[in-house]
Design a protein around this motif. Structure first.
Motif, PDB file in Angstrom:
ATOM      1  N   UNK A 169       0.782  -1.305   0.069  1.00 43.36           N
ATOM      2  CA  UNK A 169       0.031   0.108  -0.026  1.00 43.36           C
ATOM      3  C   UNK A 169       0.920   1.349  -0.078  1.00 43.36           C
ATOM      4  N   UNK A 170       1.882   1.136   0.977  1.00 50.92           N
ATOM      5  CA  UNK A 170       2.898   2.373   0.914  1.00 50.92           C
ATOM      6  C   UNK A 170       3.644   2.555  -0.393  1.00 50.92           C
ATOM      7  N   UNK A 171       4.124   1.502  -0.787  1.00 46.08           N
ATOM      8  CA  UNK A 171       4.926   1.495  -1.988  1.00 46.08           C
ATOM      9  C   UNK A 171       4.044   1.989  -3.353  1.00 46.08           C
ATOM     10  N   UNK A 172       3.206   1.467  -3.325  1.00 40.11           N
ATOM     11  CA  UNK A 172       2.076   1.977  -4.395  1.00 40.11           C
ATOM     12  C   UNK A 172       1.855   3.274  -4.495  1.00 40.11           C
ATOM     13  N   UNK A 173       1.293   3.837  -3.034  1.00 38.39           N
ATOM     14  CA  UNK A 173       1.059   5.287  -3.004  1.00 38.39           C
ATOM     15  C   UNK A 173       2.065   6.191  -3.221  1.00 38.39           C
ATOM     16  N   UNK A 174       3.474   5.752  -2.877  1.00 41.88           N
ATOM     17  CA  UNK A 174       4.499   6.440  -3.157  1.00 41.88           C
ATOM     18  C   UNK A 174       4.689   6.792  -4.706  1.00 41.88           C
ATOM     19  N   UNK A 175       4.951   5.739  -5.192  1.00 40.58           N
ATOM     20  CA  UNK A 175       5.229   5.725  -6.781  1.00 40.58           C
ATOM     21  C   UNK A 175       4.223   6.359  -7.580  1.00 40.58           C
ATOM     22  N   UNK A 176       2.884   6.168  -7.238  1.00 35.45           N
ATOM     23  CA  UNK A 176       1.789   6.632  -7.807  1.00 35.45           C
ATOM     24  C   UNK A 176       1.956   8.294  -7.788  1.00 35.45           C
TER      25      UNK A 176
END
Length: 236
Positions: A169-176
């Motif tokens: 969830x964190x990785x997806x949000x940051x990259x997005x």
């Protein structure tokens, strides 16, 4: 999430990283034909050709992303339920409240009323009627599908297993958020990161890419609607 329990090797991860980079490049360059139209200097016929090319390329990129998603993630075939719809609406309302609060902070700290990404979209929409129509179609219908397949479907499904909950969830949000950044505005970064995390949470929670696409669609529909109202109001 990834329904394939096979343990990934270093080579597998390297291959998937290269594929993800390629998908991100697709997301980055898909708007180029629209930028040519907005730049001006072309005939009406040429603009319509660029417009048709824009929609065709967007559709092809979605098709490629879908093939990759199905190949590497092996998603379960899940229908969109009324419970899913409730999750979508509740998540959208929650993000809307967060967005309003962060928008007020953006005005206080950076003295801007919109994110730089939204400003660029607004400028494209006001270039001419063709760019407004094309941007409206792709932002509401095409972008949610392509971006969810890339930043939720493939990123989370191909790199994380079902036991992973917080990290994807964190990785997806940051990259997005990184993909939507046009300046160093921290509030804007947090805004897109939180949206990406909410989208990722829905995907992880439901294991259904249609749910995150639905929320992304609703968010973009509202945002584009507000932009259109603002443009027409200023025009009058």
């Amino acid at each position: 999430m990834n329904n394939n329990s096979q343990k990934l090797t270093a080579g597998d991860y390297f291959e998937r990283i290269l594929i993800f980079v390629g998908l991100v490049v697709m997301v980055s360059i898909v708007q180029l034909p629209l930028l040519f139209i907005a730049k001006g200097g072309f005939s009406t016929k040429a603009n319509y050709i660029f417009g048709a090319l824009y929609l065709i390329i967007f559709a092809i990129f979605i098709w490629i992303a879908l093939i990759i998603y199905n190949k590497y993630v092996h998603p379960a075939k899940r229908a969109l339920t009324w419970q899913n719809v409730k999750w979508i609406v509740l998540s959208w309302v929650s993000f809307l409240v967060i967005e309003v609060i962060l928008g007020l902070l953006n005005q206080v700290i950076y003295h801007v009323s919109s994110t730089s990404n939204n400003e660029i979209i607004s400028q494209l929409m006001t270039t001419n009627h063709l760019t407004m129509i094309l941007m409206g179609i792709t932002a509401v219908f095409f972008s949610p599908i392509l971006e969810e397949l890339v930043f939720r479907g493939f990123l989370i499904g191909a790199f994380f297993n079902k036991s992973s909950q917080i990290l994807p969830v964190i990785v997806s949000g940051v990259l997005f958020s990184t993909m939507h950044m046009e300046d160093l505005n921290v509030i804007s970064f947090i805004t897109y990161a939180l949206l990406g995390m909410i989208l990722a949470y829905l995907y992880v929670r439901t294991d259904n890419i249609k749910v995150s696409i639905g929320l992304h669609f609703l968010n973009n529909l509202f945002a584009m609607g507000m932009m259109a109202i603002s443009i027409f109001t200023i025009g009058q």
